[in-house]
Design an enzyme around this catalytic site. Structure first.
Site, mmCIF file in Angstrom:
data_model
loop_
_atom_site.group_PDB
_atom_site.id
_atom_site.type_symbol
_atom_site.label_atom_id
_atom_site.label_comp_id
_atom_site.label_asym_id
_atom_site.label_seq_id
_atom_site.Cartn_x
_atom_site.Cartn_y
_atom_site.Cartn_z
ATOM 1 N N HIS A 14 36.442 35.279 38.953
ATOM 2 C CA HIS A 14 36.600 35.710 40.340
ATOM 3 C C HIS A 14 36.982 34.502 41.183
ATOM 4 O O HIS A 14 36.971 33.357 40.718
ATOM 5 C CB HIS A 14 35.355 36.419 40.871
ATOM 6 C CG HIS A 14 34.188 35.540 41.169
ATOM 7 N ND1 HIS A 14 33.350 35.756 42.240
ATOM 8 C CD2 HIS A 14 33.709 34.435 40.564
ATOM 9 C CE1 HIS A 14 32.393 34.831 42.251
ATOM 10 N NE2 HIS A 14 32.585 34.034 41.245
ATOM 11 N N CYS A 25 34.030 27.441 45.031
ATOM 12 C CA CYS A 25 34.115 28.860 44.698
ATOM 13 C C CYS A 25 35.406 29.508 45.209
ATOM 14 O O CYS A 25 35.686 30.664 44.886
ATOM 15 C CB CYS A 25 32.904 29.605 45.241
ATOM 16 S SG CYS A 25 31.365 29.107 44.431
ATOM 17 N N HIS A 29 37.446 30.889 39.009
ATOM 18 C CA HIS A 29 36.479 30.404 38.030
ATOM 19 C C HIS A 29 35.783 31.609 37.407
ATOM 20 O O HIS A 29 36.010 32.739 37.831
ATOM 21 C CB HIS A 29 35.467 29.450 38.688
ATOM 22 C CG HIS A 29 34.648 30.092 39.768
ATOM 23 N ND1 HIS A 29 35.147 30.389 41.019
ATOM 24 C CD2 HIS A 29 33.363 30.500 39.773
ATOM 25 C CE1 HIS A 29 34.196 30.941 41.760
ATOM 26 N NE2 HIS A 29 33.108 31.037 41.029
ATOM 27 N N HIS A 31 32.164 33.339 35.193
ATOM 28 C CA HIS A 31 30.720 33.307 34.947
ATOM 29 C C HIS A 31 30.394 34.215 33.767
ATOM 30 O O HIS A 31 31.122 35.163 33.479
ATOM 31 C CB HIS A 31 29.934 33.820 36.154
ATOM 32 C CG HIS A 31 30.089 33.016 37.386
ATOM 33 N ND1 HIS A 31 29.514 31.782 37.547
ATOM 34 C CD2 HIS A 31 30.773 33.269 38.535
ATOM 35 C CE1 HIS A 31 29.816 31.312 38.745
ATOM 36 N NE2 HIS A 31 30.585 32.195 39.357
ATOM 37 N N HIS A 69 35.379 40.799 31.007
ATOM 38 C CA HIS A 69 36.642 40.087 30.807
ATOM 39 C C HIS A 69 37.743 40.574 31.751
ATOM 40 O O HIS A 69 38.890 40.740 31.366
ATOM 41 C CB HIS A 69 37.081 40.138 29.338
ATOM 42 C CG HIS A 69 36.232 39.256 28.483
ATOM 43 N ND1 HIS A 69 35.012 39.661 27.998
ATOM 44 C CD2 HIS A 69 36.411 37.988 28.065
ATOM 45 C CE1 HIS A 69 34.470 38.679 27.295
ATOM 46 N NE2 HIS A 69 35.297 37.638 27.326
ATOM 47 N N GLU A 107 24.773 34.776 38.203
ATOM 48 C CA GLU A 107 26.009 34.115 37.810
ATOM 49 C C GLU A 107 25.739 32.926 36.895
ATOM 50 O O GLU A 107 26.580 32.549 36.102
ATOM 51 C CB GLU A 107 26.761 33.613 39.041
ATOM 52 C CG GLU A 107 27.280 34.702 39.921
ATOM 53 C CD GLU A 107 28.010 34.170 41.135
ATOM 54 O OE1 GLU A 107 28.853 34.915 41.660
ATOM 55 O OE2 GLU A 107 27.751 33.034 41.559
#
Length: 117
Positions: A14, A25, A29, A31, A69, A107
Site C-alpha cells: 500500500h 509511508c 511498501h 506488510h 498479495h 502491520e
C-alpha cells in the site's frame, strides 16, 4: 461474557498518498498483515460455542481473494491505514455474524489498530 478470537494473515502493499512525500509511508511498501476478529456472547449456542470457528472461514476466503498479495490502494475505497482496515473488516464481519465485537489489524509485530464500537 464468553469471548473468542480468530487470527488471519495476508501480505499486501500500500501507499499512503495523502502523507507528505518525505514520509516513509508515502512510498509504496508492504506488510505481512494480521487480522484478529473477536466475537462475544453472554450465552453459548446449542453446540456450546459463541460461534463455530469453522464458520469464520468466509473471512479467510474474503481476505485470500480480495486482499492477499494485492495493492490495497486498488482494493479499498478509503486510505489503506490499519485503522481504516480494522473498520472495514469489522463492518464486513458484523454483517455476517452478529456476535462480532471488535477487529484488530497489525502491520508489524509491534503495532495494532482496533475498531470496537
Amino acid at each position: 461474557m464468553f469471548r473468542i478470537t480468530k487470527e488471519f494473515h495476508f501480505s499486501a502493499s500500500h501507499q499512503l498518498i495523502h502523507l507528505p512525500a518525505d514520509h516513509q509511508c508515502a512510498r509504496m511498501h508492504g506488510h505481512n498483515y494480521v487480522v484478529v476478529v473477536e466475537l462475544s456472547a453472554s450465552e453459548l449456542n446449542a453446540d456450546g460455542f459463541v460461534r463455530d470457528y469453522h464458520e469464520l472461514k468466509d473471512l479467510k476466503d474474503y481476505i485470500d481473494t480480495r486482499f492477499d498479495h494485492r495493492h490495497l490502494n486498488d482494493v479499498l475505497d478509503c486510505p489503506s491505514t490499519a485503522e481504516h482496515m480494522a473498520h472495514h473488516f469489522y463492518q464486513w464481519c458484523k454483517a455476517r455474524w452478529p456476535e462480532v465485537t471488535a477487529v484488530k489489524v497489525s502491520e508489524t509485530p509491534k503495532t495494532w489498530a482496533e475498531f470496537r464500537p
